[in-house]
Scaffold this motif. Structure first.
Motif, PDB file in Angstrom:
ATOM      1  N   SER A 169       0.932  -1.213   0.142  1.00  0.00           N
ATOM      2  CA  SER A 169      -0.036   0.002   0.112  1.00  0.00           C
ATOM      3  C   SER A 169       0.969   1.192  -0.049  1.00  0.00           C
ATOM      4  CB  SER A 169      -0.936   0.019   1.389  1.00  0.00           C
ATOM      5  OG  SER A 169       0.135   0.339   2.364  1.00  0.00           O
ATOM      6  N   PRO A 170       0.399   2.393  -0.536  1.00  0.00           N
ATOM      7  CA  PRO A 170       1.108   3.595  -0.279  1.00  0.00           C
ATOM      8  C   PRO A 170       1.666   4.097   0.972  1.00  0.00           C
ATOM      9  CG  PRO A 170      -0.970   4.081  -1.513  1.00  0.00           C
ATOM     10  CD  PRO A 170      -1.112   2.403  -1.030  1.00  0.00           C
ATOM     11  N   GLU A 171       1.068   3.561   2.185  1.00  0.00           N
ATOM     12  CA  GLU A 171       1.365   4.006   3.528  1.00  0.00           C
ATOM     13  C   GLU A 171       2.647   3.200   3.926  1.00  0.00           C
ATOM     14  OE1 GLU A 171      -2.786   4.749   2.900  1.00  0.00           O
ATOM     15  OE2 GLU A 171      -1.679   2.958   2.331  1.00  0.00           O
ATOM     16  N   ILE A 172       2.408   1.750   3.588  1.00  0.00           N
ATOM     17  CA  ILE A 172       3.680   1.087   3.551  1.00  0.00           C
ATOM     18  C   ILE A 172       5.082   1.578   3.034  1.00  0.00           C
ATOM     19  CG2 ILE A 172       4.869  -1.262   3.713  1.00  0.00           C
ATOM     20  CD1 ILE A 172       2.218  -2.427   4.354  1.00  0.00           C
ATOM     21  N   GLU A 173       4.504   2.014   1.714  1.00  0.00           N
ATOM     22  CA  GLU A 173       5.715   2.414   0.639  1.00  0.00           C
ATOM     23  C   GLU A 173       6.370   3.655   1.353  1.00  0.00           C
ATOM     24  OE1 GLU A 173       8.413   1.912  -1.957  1.00  0.00           O
ATOM     25  OE2 GLU A 173       6.826   0.493  -2.030  1.00  0.00           O
ATOM     26  N   ARG A 174       5.577   4.610   1.855  1.00  0.00           N
ATOM     27  CA  ARG A 174       5.891   5.837   2.254  1.00  0.00           C
ATOM     28  C   ARG A 174       6.802   5.518   3.582  1.00  0.00           C
ATOM     29  NH1 ARG A 174       4.182   9.883   6.118  1.00  0.00           N
ATOM     30  NH2 ARG A 174       4.896  11.866   5.596  1.00  0.00           N
ATOM     31  N   LEU A 175       6.374   4.441   4.365  1.00  0.00           N
ATOM     32  CA  LEU A 175       7.177   4.208   5.580  1.00  0.00           C
ATOM     33  C   LEU A 175       8.589   3.918   5.311  1.00  0.00           C
ATOM     34  CD1 LEU A 175       7.306   3.493   8.715  1.00  0.00           C
ATOM     35  CD2 LEU A 175       6.209   1.426   8.177  1.00  0.00           C
ATOM     36  N   ILE A 176       8.615   2.841   4.333  1.00  0.00           N
ATOM     37  CA  ILE A 176       9.788   2.267   3.804  1.00  0.00           C
ATOM     38  C   ILE A 176      10.669   3.482   3.163  1.00  0.00           C
ATOM     39  CG2 ILE A 176      11.021   0.806   2.116  1.00  0.00           C
ATOM     40  CD1 ILE A 176       8.551  -0.933   2.243  1.00  0.00           C
ATOM     41  N   ASP A 177      10.038   4.339   2.596  1.00  0.00           N
ATOM     42  CA  ASP A 177      11.227   5.585   1.864  1.00  0.00           C
ATOM     43  C   ASP A 177      11.470   6.442   2.977  1.00  0.00           C
ATOM     44  OD1 ASP A 177      10.229   4.752  -0.743  1.00  0.00           O
ATOM     45  OD2 ASP A 177       8.604   6.145  -0.993  1.00  0.00           O
ATOM     46  N   LEU A 178      10.747   6.633   4.120  1.00  0.00           N
ATOM     47  CA  LEU A 178      11.255   7.326   5.194  1.00  0.00           C
ATOM     48  C   LEU A 178      12.421   6.826   5.963  1.00  0.00           C
ATOM     49  CD1 LEU A 178       7.802   8.956   6.507  1.00  0.00           C
ATOM     50  CD2 LEU A 178       9.882  10.019   5.391  1.00  0.00           C
ATOM     51  N   LEU A 179      12.273   5.485   6.338  1.00  0.00           N
ATOM     52  CA  LEU A 179      13.317   4.771   6.834  1.00  0.00           C
ATOM     53  C   LEU A 179      14.436   4.601   5.979  1.00  0.00           C
ATOM     54  CD1 LEU A 179      11.290   1.789   8.311  1.00  0.00           C
ATOM     55  CD2 LEU A 179      12.218   3.582   9.639  1.00  0.00           C
ATOM     56  N   ALA A 180      14.413   4.579   4.755  1.00  0.00           N
ATOM     57  CA  ALA A 180      15.566   4.505   3.869  1.00  0.00           C
ATOM     58  C   ALA A 180      16.470   5.686   3.729  1.00  0.00           C
ATOM     59  CB  ALA A 180      14.966   4.028   2.202  1.00  0.00           C
TER      60      ALA A 180
END
Length: 207
Positions: free
Chosen positions: A17-28
């Motif tokens: 989902s976009p929410e999980i993708e955003r979480l991954i992007d921020l952690l990266a």
């Protein structure tokens, strides 16, 4: 550039989902975490929502609200002046200059320094566009002019930018009546001569 974009797209997960993708992007974006490490961290957070994710979110909110840079030395703390600047057991005659807060933590872990600190907020870098006015240089010169200060230790990394910054600070501090010294460079503890690079040997012999 096109190949880099293709690799980035390939590293993304098409089924999340976009929410999980955003979480991954921020952690990266956290130093030390690559894209795959961020994916593993996100998965761990989502699996342990009550025990890890929610407490982490609360801790981040509290840090964002309460943690700030000390107006004296630039160290991060919830107090201003920070605990180190306010301490009566630290030696006010010696100031150790470091690039960032991680260096303060490293020196405190080693328990080898009992003076005060000055956190520059980085080092000079022509490539990254970091200029003297972007660092806390003026405040350092101001602190060095205080009558009780007798020595400034420049503890910056032995990189090109670190050395450039150290030379610049040494020149700026010449107007102050303080001794300006730098950390020793050369042979590491347990180091073997035949395994050391030429630059390390040169620094050791020069010192």
């Amino acid at each position: 550039l096109q190949d880099a974009v293709l690799r980035l797209r390939a590293s993304r997960l098409p089924s999340v989902s976009p929410e999980i993708e955003r979480l991954i992007d921020l952690l990266a974006k956290v130093p030390g975490l690559g894209r795959r490490s961020a994916q593993r961290a996100a998965l761990a957070l989502l699996k342990k929502r009550d025990g890890l994710m929610l407490p982490l979110a609360q801790a981040l909110n509290e840090a964002a609200e309460k943690v700030k840079a000390c107006s004296t030395c630039g160290a991060l703390d919830t107090l201003d002046p920070c605990a180190i600047c306010a301490s009566t057991t630290r030696d006010p005659k010696i100031i150790c200059v470091v690039a960032d807060m991680g260096d303060v933590w490293a020196l405190e872990r080693a328990s080898v320094f009992r003076g005060k600190y000055h956190v520059l907020g980085g080092v000079l870098s022509a490539l990254d566009g970091v200029r003297p006015e972007d660092l806390r240089v003026g405040k350092l010169v101001e602190r060095a002019a205080h009558p009780e200060v007798r020595e400034i230790i420049i503890a910056l990394n032995a990189t090109v930018d670190g050395q450039t910054t150290a030379h610049y600070l040494t020149e700026r501090l010449q107007v102050s009546d303080v001794s300006v010294v730098r950390l020793a460079h050369g042979l590491p503890v347990s180091g073997e001569l035949e395994l050391l690079v030429d630059g390390t040997l040169l620094a050791a012999l020069s010192s």
